[in-house]
Design a protein around this motif. Structure first.
Motif, PDB file in Angstrom:
ATOM      1  N   VAL A 141      48.301  45.834  26.981  1.00  0.00           N
ATOM      2  CA  VAL A 141      47.179  45.850  27.415  1.00  0.00           C
ATOM      3  C   VAL A 141      46.696  46.650  28.178  1.00  0.00           C
ATOM      4  CG1 VAL A 141      46.379  43.405  28.038  1.00  0.00           C
ATOM      5  CG2 VAL A 141      45.170  44.363  26.786  1.00  0.00           C
ATOM      6  N   ASP A 142      45.268  47.071  28.121  1.00  0.00           N
ATOM      7  CA  ASP A 142      44.788  47.982  28.912  1.00  0.00           C
ATOM      8  C   ASP A 142      43.419  47.183  29.401  1.00  0.00           C
ATOM      9  OD1 ASP A 142      43.602  49.477  31.148  1.00  0.00           O
ATOM     10  OD2 ASP A 142      43.976  51.280  29.893  1.00  0.00           O
ATOM     11  N   ILE A 143      43.236  46.492  30.574  1.00  0.00           N
ATOM     12  CA  ILE A 143      41.639  45.550  30.374  1.00  0.00           C
ATOM     13  C   ILE A 143      40.693  46.712  31.678  1.00  0.00           C
ATOM     14  CG2 ILE A 143      41.818  43.136  29.758  1.00  0.00           C
ATOM     15  CD1 ILE A 143      42.280  43.019  33.017  1.00  0.00           C
ATOM     16  N   ARG A 144      40.878  48.226  31.863  1.00  0.00           N
ATOM     17  CA  ARG A 144      40.799  48.319  33.399  1.00  0.00           C
ATOM     18  C   ARG A 144      39.500  49.053  32.858  1.00  0.00           C
ATOM     19  NH1 ARG A 144      45.263  53.094  34.545  1.00  0.00           N
ATOM     20  NH2 ARG A 144      46.016  53.151  31.954  1.00  0.00           N
ATOM     21  N   ASP A 145      39.077  49.084  31.434  1.00  0.00           N
ATOM     22  CA  ASP A 145      37.950  49.620  31.531  1.00  0.00           C
ATOM     23  C   ASP A 145      36.866  49.078  31.118  1.00  0.00           C
ATOM     24  OD1 ASP A 145      38.730  52.819  32.103  1.00  0.00           O
ATOM     25  OD2 ASP A 145      39.048  52.995  30.151  1.00  0.00           O
ATOM     26  N   ALA A 146      37.305  47.726  31.237  1.00  0.00           N
ATOM     27  CA  ALA A 146      36.203  46.496  30.377  1.00  0.00           C
ATOM     28  C   ALA A 146      35.020  46.509  31.757  1.00  0.00           C
ATOM     29  CB  ALA A 146      37.027  45.044  30.865  1.00  0.00           C
ATOM     30  N   LYS A 147      33.642  46.487  30.997  1.00  0.00           N
ATOM     31  CA  LYS A 147      32.373  46.390  32.234  1.00  0.00           C
ATOM     32  C   LYS A 147      32.402  44.739  32.954  1.00  0.00           C
ATOM     33  CE  LYS A 147      31.479  50.542  31.893  1.00  0.00           C
ATOM     34  NZ  LYS A 147      33.023  51.355  31.177  1.00  0.00           N
ATOM     35  N   LEU A 148      32.918  43.870  31.713  1.00  0.00           N
ATOM     36  CA  LEU A 148      32.814  42.493  32.295  1.00  0.00           C
ATOM     37  C   LEU A 148      33.836  41.669  32.074  1.00  0.00           C
ATOM     38  CD1 LEU A 148      30.654  40.678  32.063  1.00  0.00           C
ATOM     39  CD2 LEU A 148      29.968  40.882  29.669  1.00  0.00           C
ATOM     40  N   MET A 149      34.173  41.062  33.627  1.00  0.00           N
ATOM     41  CA  MET A 149      34.506  39.898  33.350  1.00  0.00           C
ATOM     42  C   MET A 149      34.367  38.326  33.344  1.00  0.00           C
ATOM     43  SD  MET A 149      37.842  38.470  33.610  1.00  0.00           S
ATOM     44  CE  MET A 149      39.218  39.736  34.216  1.00  0.00           C
ATOM     45  N   VAL A 150      34.507  37.625  32.691  1.00  0.00           N
ATOM     46  CA  VAL A 150      33.939  35.815  32.459  1.00  0.00           C
ATOM     47  C   VAL A 150      35.156  35.319  33.404  1.00  0.00           C
ATOM     48  CG1 VAL A 150      32.959  33.881  31.097  1.00  0.00           C
ATOM     49  CG2 VAL A 150      31.989  36.159  30.501  1.00  0.00           C
ATOM     50  N   LEU A 151      34.641  34.787  33.611  1.00  0.00           N
ATOM     51  CA  LEU A 151      35.567  32.914  34.630  1.00  0.00           C
ATOM     52  C   LEU A 151      35.311  32.150  33.770  1.00  0.00           C
ATOM     53  CD1 LEU A 151      36.817  34.925  38.310  1.00  0.00           C
ATOM     54  CD2 LEU A 151      37.286  35.419  35.963  1.00  0.00           C
ATOM     55  N   ASP A 152      35.760  31.409  33.261  1.00  0.00           N
ATOM     56  CA  ASP A 152      35.165  30.400  32.755  1.00  0.00           C
ATOM     57  C   ASP A 152      35.854  29.327  32.868  1.00  0.00           C
ATOM     58  OD1 ASP A 152      33.654  28.442  31.200  1.00  0.00           O
ATOM     59  OD2 ASP A 152      34.541  28.564  29.411  1.00  0.00           O
ATOM     60  N   GLU A 153      35.370  27.797  33.725  1.00  0.00           N
ATOM     61  CA  GLU A 153      35.921  26.638  33.947  1.00  0.00           C
ATOM     62  C   GLU A 153      37.082  27.796  35.236  1.00  0.00           C
ATOM     63  OE1 GLU A 153      37.316  23.588  31.357  1.00  0.00           O
ATOM     64  OE2 GLU A 153      35.817  23.517  30.644  1.00  0.00           O
ATOM     65  N   ALA A 154      36.281  28.341  36.132  1.00  0.00           N
ATOM     66  CA  ALA A 154      36.872  28.771  37.297  1.00  0.00           C
ATOM     67  C   ALA A 154      37.735  27.896  38.020  1.00  0.00           C
ATOM     68  CB  ALA A 154      36.287  29.696  38.067  1.00  0.00           C
ATOM     69  N   ASP A 155      36.977  26.626  38.423  1.00  0.00           N
ATOM     70  CA  ASP A 155      37.443  25.868  39.376  1.00  0.00           C
ATOM     71  C   ASP A 155      38.957  24.969  38.590  1.00  0.00           C
ATOM     72  OD1 ASP A 155      36.319  24.577  37.322  1.00  0.00           O
ATOM     73  OD2 ASP A 155      35.061  22.914  38.671  1.00  0.00           O
ATOM     74  N   GLU A 156      38.881  24.451  37.170  1.00  0.00           N
ATOM     75  CA  GLU A 156      40.013  24.509  37.002  1.00  0.00           C
ATOM     76  C   GLU A 156      41.165  25.286  36.513  1.00  0.00           C
ATOM     77  OE1 GLU A 156      39.980  22.151  33.213  1.00  0.00           O
ATOM     78  OE2 GLU A 156      37.500  21.086  33.184  1.00  0.00           O
ATOM     79  N   MET A 157      40.500  26.949  36.761  1.00  0.00           N
ATOM     80  CA  MET A 157      42.034  27.813  36.120  1.00  0.00           C
ATOM     81  C   MET A 157      42.703  27.748  38.001  1.00  0.00           C
ATOM     82  SD  MET A 157      40.662  31.244  34.325  1.00  0.00           S
ATOM     83  CE  MET A 157      38.746  31.542  35.273  1.00  0.00           C
ATOM     84  N   LEU A 158      42.274  27.887  38.820  1.00  0.00           N
ATOM     85  CA  LEU A 158      42.791  27.004  40.468  1.00  0.00           C
ATOM     86  C   LEU A 158      43.573  26.050  40.316  1.00  0.00           C
ATOM     87  CD1 LEU A 158      40.149  28.923  42.816  1.00  0.00           C
ATOM     88  CD2 LEU A 158      41.662  30.082  41.338  1.00  0.00           C
TER      89      LEU A 158
END
Length: 371
Positions: A141-158
């Motif tokens: 997968v190539d996400i290098r050209d994506a213009k937008l990143m959403v980090l949902d429930e970031a505290d749970e991810m960490l």
């Protein structure tokens, strides 16, 4: 404000209306009004169950270029359950809109199948951090050209140990992108991510005090001795009749013990705890979601990302040591505009923790006497 006043297109509003989503929640109004008029990074404190998927999902759908088949937006979520739910909701929003191509990838399924699926046009990619990391390293997968990143429930991810995966993914994307970070709490690790990867002038939409906890939840606690907790729980469950809910414990051993005790009382109950295999976890979740079980016992980490409709209550059989765990637990009830009860069973030692939670969150937690 209405969704139309916020700038959402008529076709998306028609899709929302069919889902009985008529008026924006507070977090939706604040986030959408900003994102529809501004580019740039965003930090938003939003508890699960307050409609944050629509808060970031609708502005994403408005930004997608239908003529570009490449990945334009990446949404990261801590669990496979939440990732699937996000894709499902976005798909429903677009029922009357131009087709938007979406894929979801997560661990626990054969990666070969997901690699094959990603060969199709994909404009929005929803993913868990570990699986996306793996797919990037395999050049699948190539996400290098994506213009937008959403980090949902970031505290749970960490808290689930995805920090290195998250950093690898953020470093993979080109520098010029918007990052929208959603988190119920802003602990030290989240502050580091914000400082390291987001613009210093990122828009801050902060919920504080009782705004952080869904106002539709009624918070209560029962003071009791440790050996009275089962009796109190049994009484509470009888008052709930056929209603459904989740009972939280702090440790795997406590969850297993309680599970055995309830099943011995002929109370059919599922369990989610950290040592379970994924297939067993999925089996329990299917039974709970399909209403074959009315109760689920869970530890905090095992319950990450659970989203089950129409849960009437959560029970804190043991009081969490961290305030943010109380927020996450309570957020499993009173979703989608409904009401719910958050009931804590407290020994004398645990009453102190409940008072701390009440003070830090600025919420009312009513004492309910037993007996």
């Amino acid at each position: 404000m209405t969704f139309k006043e916020l700038g959402i297109s008529d076709k998306l509003i028609k899709g929302l209306s069919e889902l009985n989503i008529k008026n924006p929640t507070k977090i939706q109004e604040l986030v959408i009004s900003h994102l529809m008029q501004n580019e740039g990074d965003l930090v938003a404190q939003a508890q699960t169950g307050t409609g944050k998927t629509a808060a970031f999902g609708l502005p994403i759908l408005e930004r997608i270029n239908p003529k570009d088949d490449k990945i334009q937006a990446v949404i990261l979520s801590p669990t496979r359950e939440l990732a699937q739910q996000i894709k499902h909701q976005l798909f429903k929003f677009t029922k009357y809109s131009d087709q938007v191509f979406m894929e979801v990838v997560f661990g626990g399924e054969k990666i070969e199948k997901q690699i094959q699926n990603l060969k199709r046009p994909t404009q929005i990619l929803v993913a868990t951090p570990g699986r996306l990391n793996d797919l990037i390293r395999r050049k699948a997968v190539d996400i290098r050209d994506a213009k937008l990143m959403v980090l949902d429930e970031a505290d749970e991810m960490l808290s689930m140990g995805f920090k290195k995966d998250l950093e690898f993914i953020l470093n993979t994307m080109k520098h010029k992108k918007d990052i929208w970070l959603f988190s119920a709490t802003i602990p030290t690790d989240i502050k580091y991510i914000i400082k390291q990867y987001l613009d210093p002038n990122a828009k801050q939409i902060k919920a504080s005090g009782n705004e952080l906890v869904n106002e539709k939840i009624m918070h209560q606690y029962v003071p009791c001795d440790a050996d009275e907790k089962m009796m109190v729980l049994d009484y509470f469950l009888k008052t709930q009749k056929q209603e459904r809910g989740i009972i939280f414990c702090n440790t795997k051993n406590a969850a297993r013990t309680l599970h055995e005790q309830l099943n011995a009382r002929k109370i059919s109950t599922g369990i989610l705890e950290g040592d379970m295999h994924q297939k067993d976890r999925d089996k329990e979740m299917r039974a709970f979601k399909n209403k074959k079980l009315d109760l689920l016992i869970a530890t905090d980490v095992a319950a990450r990302g659970i989203d089950v409709a129409n849960l009437a209550f959560v029970v804190h059989y043991e009081i969490p040591k961290q305030v943010d765990y109380y927020v996450h637990r309570s957020g499993r009830t009173a979703r989608a505009g409904k009401t719910g009860v958050s009931m804590a069973l407290c020994t004398k030692n645990e009453v102190t923790q409940i008072k701390k939670i009440r003070q830090e969150l600025g919420i009312k937690i009513k004492e309910v006497p037993f007996g």
